[in-house]
Design a protein around this motif. Structure first.
Motif, PDB file in Angstrom:
ATOM      1  N   LEU A  32      -5.525  -5.791 -16.274  1.00 57.16           N
ATOM      2  CA  LEU A  32      -3.986  -5.019 -15.323  1.00 57.16           C
ATOM      3  C   LEU A  32      -4.577  -5.230 -14.091  1.00 57.16           C
ATOM      4  CD1 LEU A  32      -1.481  -3.138 -15.533  1.00 57.16           C
ATOM      5  CD2 LEU A  32      -3.508  -1.965 -14.734  1.00 57.16           C
ATOM      6  N   VAL A  36      -1.607  -7.725 -11.828  1.00 57.65           N
ATOM      7  CA  VAL A  36      -1.073  -6.738 -10.960  1.00 57.65           C
ATOM      8  C   VAL A  36      -1.093  -8.095  -9.430  1.00 57.65           C
ATOM      9  CG1 VAL A  36      -0.528  -5.838  -9.079  1.00 57.65           C
ATOM     10  CG2 VAL A  36      -1.120  -5.010 -11.428  1.00 57.65           C
ATOM     11  N   VAL A  39       0.930 -12.036  -9.861  1.00 57.16           N
ATOM     12  CA  VAL A  39       2.053 -11.270  -9.794  1.00 57.16           C
ATOM     13  C   VAL A  39       2.277 -11.266  -8.342  1.00 57.16           C
ATOM     14  CG1 VAL A  39       4.004  -9.630 -10.387  1.00 57.16           C
ATOM     15  CG2 VAL A  39       2.116 -10.322 -11.542  1.00 57.16           C
ATOM     16  N   TYR A  43       5.068 -12.241  -4.515  1.00 63.22           N
ATOM     17  CA  TYR A  43       6.713 -11.900  -4.005  1.00 63.22           C
ATOM     18  C   TYR A  43       6.263 -11.633  -1.984  1.00 63.22           C
ATOM     19  CZ  TYR A  43       7.275  -9.175  -8.376  1.00 63.22           C
ATOM     20  OH  TYR A  43       7.541  -8.810  -9.603  1.00 63.22           O
ATOM     21  N   GLY A  52       5.633  -7.955   3.162  1.00 60.46           N
ATOM     22  CA  GLY A  52       5.919  -8.197   2.310  1.00 60.46           C
ATOM     23  C   GLY A  52       5.873  -7.595   1.189  1.00 60.46           C
ATOM     24  N   PRO A  53       6.541  -7.590   0.172  1.00 55.56           N
ATOM     25  CA  PRO A  53       7.009  -6.958  -0.779  1.00 55.56           C
ATOM     26  C   PRO A  53       5.775  -7.357  -1.656  1.00 55.56           C
ATOM     27  CG  PRO A  53       8.937  -8.738  -0.947  1.00 55.56           C
ATOM     28  CD  PRO A  53       8.333  -8.411   0.267  1.00 55.56           C
ATOM     29  N   VAL A  56       2.302  -3.638  -1.340  1.00 61.53           N
ATOM     30  CA  VAL A  56       1.305  -2.876  -0.969  1.00 61.53           C
ATOM     31  C   VAL A  56       0.925  -3.097  -2.687  1.00 61.53           C
ATOM     32  CG1 VAL A  56       2.035  -0.824  -2.114  1.00 61.53           C
ATOM     33  CG2 VAL A  56       2.581  -1.010   0.147  1.00 61.53           C
ATOM     34  N   PRO A  57       1.218  -3.985  -3.523  1.00 64.46           N
ATOM     35  CA  PRO A  57       0.498  -4.308  -4.980  1.00 64.46           C
ATOM     36  C   PRO A  57      -0.339  -4.615  -5.217  1.00 64.46           C
ATOM     37  CG  PRO A  57       3.179  -5.107  -4.476  1.00 64.46           C
ATOM     38  CD  PRO A  57       3.139  -4.509  -3.621  1.00 64.46           C
ATOM     39  N   ILE A  60      -3.251  -2.277  -4.239  1.00 64.18           N
ATOM     40  CA  ILE A  60      -3.240  -1.618  -5.165  1.00 64.18           C
ATOM     41  C   ILE A  60      -4.345  -2.297  -6.387  1.00 64.18           C
ATOM     42  CG2 ILE A  60      -2.206  -0.024  -7.098  1.00 64.18           C
ATOM     43  CD1 ILE A  60       0.044   0.723  -5.219  1.00 64.18           C
ATOM     44  N   GLY A  61      -3.373  -3.442  -6.875  1.00 61.59           N
ATOM     45  CA  GLY A  61      -4.711  -4.633  -7.094  1.00 61.59           C
ATOM     46  C   GLY A  61      -5.998  -4.871  -7.262  1.00 61.59           C
ATOM     47  N   LEU A  63      -8.079  -2.559  -5.263  1.00 60.21           N
ATOM     48  CA  LEU A  63      -8.332  -1.609  -5.686  1.00 60.21           C
ATOM     49  C   LEU A  63      -8.893  -0.666  -6.997  1.00 60.21           C
ATOM     50  CD1 LEU A  63      -6.608   0.666  -3.663  1.00 60.21           C
ATOM     51  CD2 LEU A  63      -9.003   0.423  -3.080  1.00 60.21           C
ATOM     52  N   LEU A  64      -8.188  -1.672  -7.887  1.00 56.87           N
ATOM     53  CA  LEU A  64      -8.189  -1.477  -9.074  1.00 56.87           C
ATOM     54  C   LEU A  64      -9.014  -1.562  -9.326  1.00 56.87           C
ATOM     55  CD1 LEU A  64      -4.250  -1.558 -11.742  1.00 56.87           C
ATOM     56  CD2 LEU A  64      -6.222   0.300 -11.288  1.00 56.87           C
ATOM     57  N   LEU A  67     -12.371  -0.930  -8.965  1.00 55.25           N
ATOM     58  CA  LEU A  67     -12.584   0.601  -9.633  1.00 55.25           C
ATOM     59  C   LEU A  67     -13.022  -0.146 -11.100  1.00 55.25           C
ATOM     60  CD1 LEU A  67     -10.080   2.496  -8.562  1.00 55.25           C
ATOM     61  CD2 LEU A  67     -12.414   2.847  -8.587  1.00 55.25           C
TER      62      LEU A  67
ATOM     63  N   VAL B 167     -13.738   8.348 -11.309  1.00 60.84           N
ATOM     64  CA  VAL B 167     -13.367   6.563 -11.414  1.00 60.84           C
ATOM     65  C   VAL B 167     -12.244   7.141 -11.839  1.00 60.84           C
ATOM     66  CG1 VAL B 167     -14.570   4.602 -11.129  1.00 60.84           C
ATOM     67  CG2 VAL B 167     -15.332   6.098 -10.619  1.00 60.84           C
ATOM     68  N   LEU B 174      -3.670   5.139  -9.519  1.00 65.29           N
ATOM     69  CA  LEU B 174      -3.034   3.828  -9.347  1.00 65.29           C
ATOM     70  C   LEU B 174      -2.090   3.220 -10.277  1.00 65.29           C
ATOM     71  CD1 LEU B 174      -6.694   2.302  -7.581  1.00 65.29           C
ATOM     72  CD2 LEU B 174      -4.414   3.096  -6.898  1.00 65.29           C
ATOM     73  N   ILE B 178       1.154   1.140  -9.806  1.00 65.00           N
ATOM     74  CA  ILE B 178       2.098   0.333  -9.842  1.00 65.00           C
ATOM     75  C   ILE B 178       2.899   0.371 -11.028  1.00 65.00           C
ATOM     76  CG2 ILE B 178       1.619  -1.366 -11.165  1.00 65.00           C
ATOM     77  CD1 ILE B 178       0.483  -1.957  -9.205  1.00 65.00           C
ATOM     78  N   LEU B 181       6.104   1.013  -9.013  1.00 64.36           N
ATOM     79  CA  LEU B 181       6.845  -0.329  -8.058  1.00 64.36           C
ATOM     80  C   LEU B 181       7.418  -0.916  -8.506  1.00 64.36           C
ATOM     81  CD1 LEU B 181       3.298  -1.201  -6.007  1.00 64.36           C
ATOM     82  CD2 LEU B 181       5.126   0.103  -5.316  1.00 64.36           C
ATOM     83  N   ASP B 188      14.057  -4.108   1.073  1.00 60.98           N
ATOM     84  CA  ASP B 188      14.208  -5.501   1.672  1.00 60.98           C
ATOM     85  C   ASP B 188      15.341  -5.695   0.454  1.00 60.98           C
ATOM     86  OD1 ASP B 188      12.593  -4.852  -0.978  1.00 60.98           O
ATOM     87  OD2 ASP B 188      10.559  -5.705   0.148  1.00 60.98           O
ATOM     88  N   GLN B 190      13.986  -6.746  -3.235  1.00 59.41           N
ATOM     89  CA  GLN B 190      13.183  -7.100  -3.657  1.00 59.41           C
ATOM     90  C   GLN B 190      13.012  -6.312  -5.359  1.00 59.41           C
ATOM     91  OE1 GLN B 190      11.188 -10.450  -2.564  1.00 59.41           O
ATOM     92  NE2 GLN B 190      10.790 -10.688  -4.341  1.00 59.41           N
ATOM     93  N   ARG B 192      10.742  -5.896  -7.884  1.00 56.57           N
ATOM     94  CA  ARG B 192       9.511  -5.866  -8.381  1.00 56.57           C
ATOM     95  C   ARG B 192       9.050  -5.686  -9.384  1.00 56.57           C
ATOM     96  NH1 ARG B 192       6.590  -3.829  -2.835  1.00 56.57           N
ATOM     97  NH2 ARG B 192       7.472  -1.755  -3.819  1.00 56.57           N
ATOM     98  N   PHE B 193       8.329  -6.502 -10.385  1.00 63.94           N
ATOM     99  CA  PHE B 193       7.477  -6.000 -11.492  1.00 63.94           C
ATOM    100  C   PHE B 193       8.420  -5.712 -12.843  1.00 63.94           C
ATOM    101  CE2 PHE B 193       4.449  -4.411  -8.784  1.00 63.94           C
ATOM    102  CZ  PHE B 193       3.077  -5.544  -9.287  1.00 63.94           C
TER     103      PHE B 193
END
Lengths: 161, 400
Positions: A32, A36, A39, A43, A52-53, A56-57, A60-61, A63-64, A67, B167, B174, B178, B181, B188, B190, B192-193
């Motif tokens: 996953l 992320v 992708v 953006y 930019g957009p 943040v993803p 998070i990606g 961090l994932l 983990l 964990v 998280l 996602i 999001l 903006d 835009q 996403r996903f």
């Protein structure tokens, strides 16, 4: 609920690394995370001061990903064994039933969609006969029509015409 | 006192025929759901969410709230009579409730559970009402940074208080971010996903998510389990004798206190409250050896606690906008559907909703305790019927 959270040893999965729940949870997390991250590059990341957009993803990606690696790395010490008895029959039939409902609703209408869903999903439960299935299907279709079409006046196609 | 004026205002709203009807409906559905093993309040509220679209917000929330505490009453009935917890928070009631039933004290156990629940519900209603006054004052000072702090607190609480691996809890938080999001960005524009799917341009619908996660998931996991033919214990006298009552009263008081506190904590609610109360009751008891063999305290305390916890878990939702458990997350969704933002400003902006909901909780509890004798006499046929058609019921609900 609490009892389900207990680690329960099952005969089919030994204590090996591949038999730990955390190994596969970690693998799923890594897959996953990579998706992320991939992708989020599309953006536009922007800069640290003006993000930019995709910023943040991406965070998070990453961090994932970390983990996920941690889960796999520590899986050896985990006592949580992989639960291998998955009720495929129930998962499959209920899922197919819902997908059938989604596909049929616009094309064949609510009544047909409900009957189809009930007929497909019924064998997932023990003790259902064809008669009891038909009765509950018809009853549910009638109930749904009364509630959603007659009382709530939601615009749902009732039939295919 | 201002508090009583506001409560009176709430009762005025809750006692309108329409709201009364939905309060009754919620409590009734909740009891049924509680009696039926394999269909919990979470799955049911998830399935009923789409229907509340068309109801007025106050009526919708009154109904859903009734469903939650109604399930606490119903769940204990099967726990005592059949040794099958109809609802997860009634698991501990099985231990001593069913043992009492086998000693021929089923009626007393049912009465203690219902009266204890009612007392706890009444106290919890007042606690919510009292809590709200200082919150209104704090609410006026809330700014964006405070909301941000609250969000962070909520996410951390979700990790800290989750059972099991830390964990994995962080991973799930998280993953939730996602999923959140997905859709068109607020600042903006835009998307996403969304993967080019127009349905996703407004984000993943909470109703769809809740249905999949709590509705369909629970249905499948229950179908995979089989329930044996239950042995229903007969109900004799419905009233506890002198000795039982003397032991039940202090236990109910302790259970109410423990439940009220555990319900407020993030991650808390009826389930943790019931377990906590049972453990503490056993530790404090002079006769711990009786627990598991029909100790009155083992029924009274957890039953009071799960009801108190069910209700006080509304406090973080109504005052801070933080859902402390899955049911509260669904209540939050129901509010959001109606354009209501739960949080510190709720009481200022929608006092009607706030007070009507609190008043309806007490009315709903009263309805449930009044129907208890009827419930007691019919519950034998109920619970024997309950175990058989579970499978067909849960299956039918998958279509919703």
């Amino acid at each position: 609920m609490a009892s389900e959270d207990m680690p329960r040893p099952s005969a089919s999965s030994g204590g090996g690394w591949l038999g730990k729940a955390d190994t596969w949870a970690g693998v799923a997390t890594i897959v996953l995370a990579l998706a992320v991250i991939y992708v989020s590059f599309e953006y536009g990341l922007g800069r640290g001061g003006r993000i930019g957009p995709g910023y943040v993803p991406l965070v998070i990606g990453l961090l994932l990903l970390g983990l996920g690696v941690l889960l796999v790395a520590r899986a050896g010490r985990s006592v949580d064994l992989l639960d291998t008895d998955i009720a495929w029959r129930q998962v499959g039939l209920v899922t197919v039933g819902i997908v059938a409902f989604a596909l049929l609703l616009d094309r064949a209408g609510m009544i047909v969609a409900i009957l189809a869903t009930v007929l497909i999903a019924a064998p997932a439960a023990y003790g259902n006969t064809l008669v009891s299935t038909l009765i509950s299907g018809v009853a549910l279709a009638a109930f749904s029509w009364c509630l959603f079409v007659y009382f709530l006046k939601i615009s749902i196609p009732v039939w295919w015409f | 006192m201002e508090l009583f004026g506001q409560l009176a205002y709430g009762f005025e709203l809750a006692l309108t025929p329409q709201n009364l009807l939905f309060c009754f409906l919620g409590a009734l559905i909740g009891t049924l759901v509680g009696v039926l093993p394999g269909l919990g309040p979470v799955a049911t509220i998830a399935m009923l969410l789409p229907i509340t679209f068309t109801l007025p917000p106050v009526a919708a929330l009154i109904m859903l709230a009734g469903l939650y505490y109604g399930a606490q009453y119903g769940g204990s009935t099967t726990a005592i009579l059949v040794n099958i917890p109809g609802e997860s928070s009634s698991v501990v009631t099985c231990l001593d409730g069913h043992a009492m039933a086998r000693k021929g004290r089923a009626g007393a156990a049912l009465a203690i559970a219902a009266l204890g629940s009612f007392f706890a519900g009444t106290v919890a209603t007042f606690i919510i009402a009292i809590f709200s006054a200082p919150m209104v004052w704090i609410a006026s000072t809330f700014q964006s940074p405070d909301y941000f702090g609250l969000m962070i607190f909520g996410l951390i609480a979700a990790v800290v208080l989750a059972q099991g691996s830390v964990v994995r809890s962080i991973v799930m938080v998280l993953v939730g971010l996602i999923i959140g999001l997905a859709g068109t960005g607020i600042t903006d524009g835009q998307s996403r996903f969304t993967f080019g799917i127009p349905y996703l341009s407004e984000g993943v619908s909470f109703v769809a998510l809740a249905m999949g996660l709590f509705g369909v998931g629970e249905v499948i996991s229950n179908l995979a389990r089989t329930f044996g033919k239950p042995e229903v214990q007969p109900v004799s006298s419905l009233w506890p004798n002198r000795d039982e009552a003397r032991r039940a009263v202090p236990a109910v008081l302790r259970g109410t206190a423990i439940g009220s506190i555990l319900g407020v904590l993030p991650g808390g609610g009826a389930l943790i409250a019931a377990f906590g109360a049972y453990v503490i009751e056993k530790k404090w008891s002079k006769r711990p050896e009786e627990f598991g063999h029909g100790a009155v305290e083992g029924v009274a305390a957890p039953e009071a606690a799960n009801n108190a916890g069910a209700q006080t878990s509304f406090i973080p939702l109504l005052t801070l906008g933080l859902p402390s458990n899955a049911v509260m997350a669904l209540m939050l969704a129901a509010m959001t559907i109606h354009g209501i933002v739960p949080g510190p400003k709720l009481m200022v902006e929608r006092p009607d909703l706030f007070w009507a909901m609190i008043a309806s909780m007490w009315i709903g509890n009263l309805m449930l305790v009044i129907t208890c004798p009827i419930d007691g006499s019919t519950s034998q046929s109920w619970s024997s019927a309950a175990s058989a058609p579970t499978a067909s019921r849960t299956r039918r609900s998958t279509c919703w």
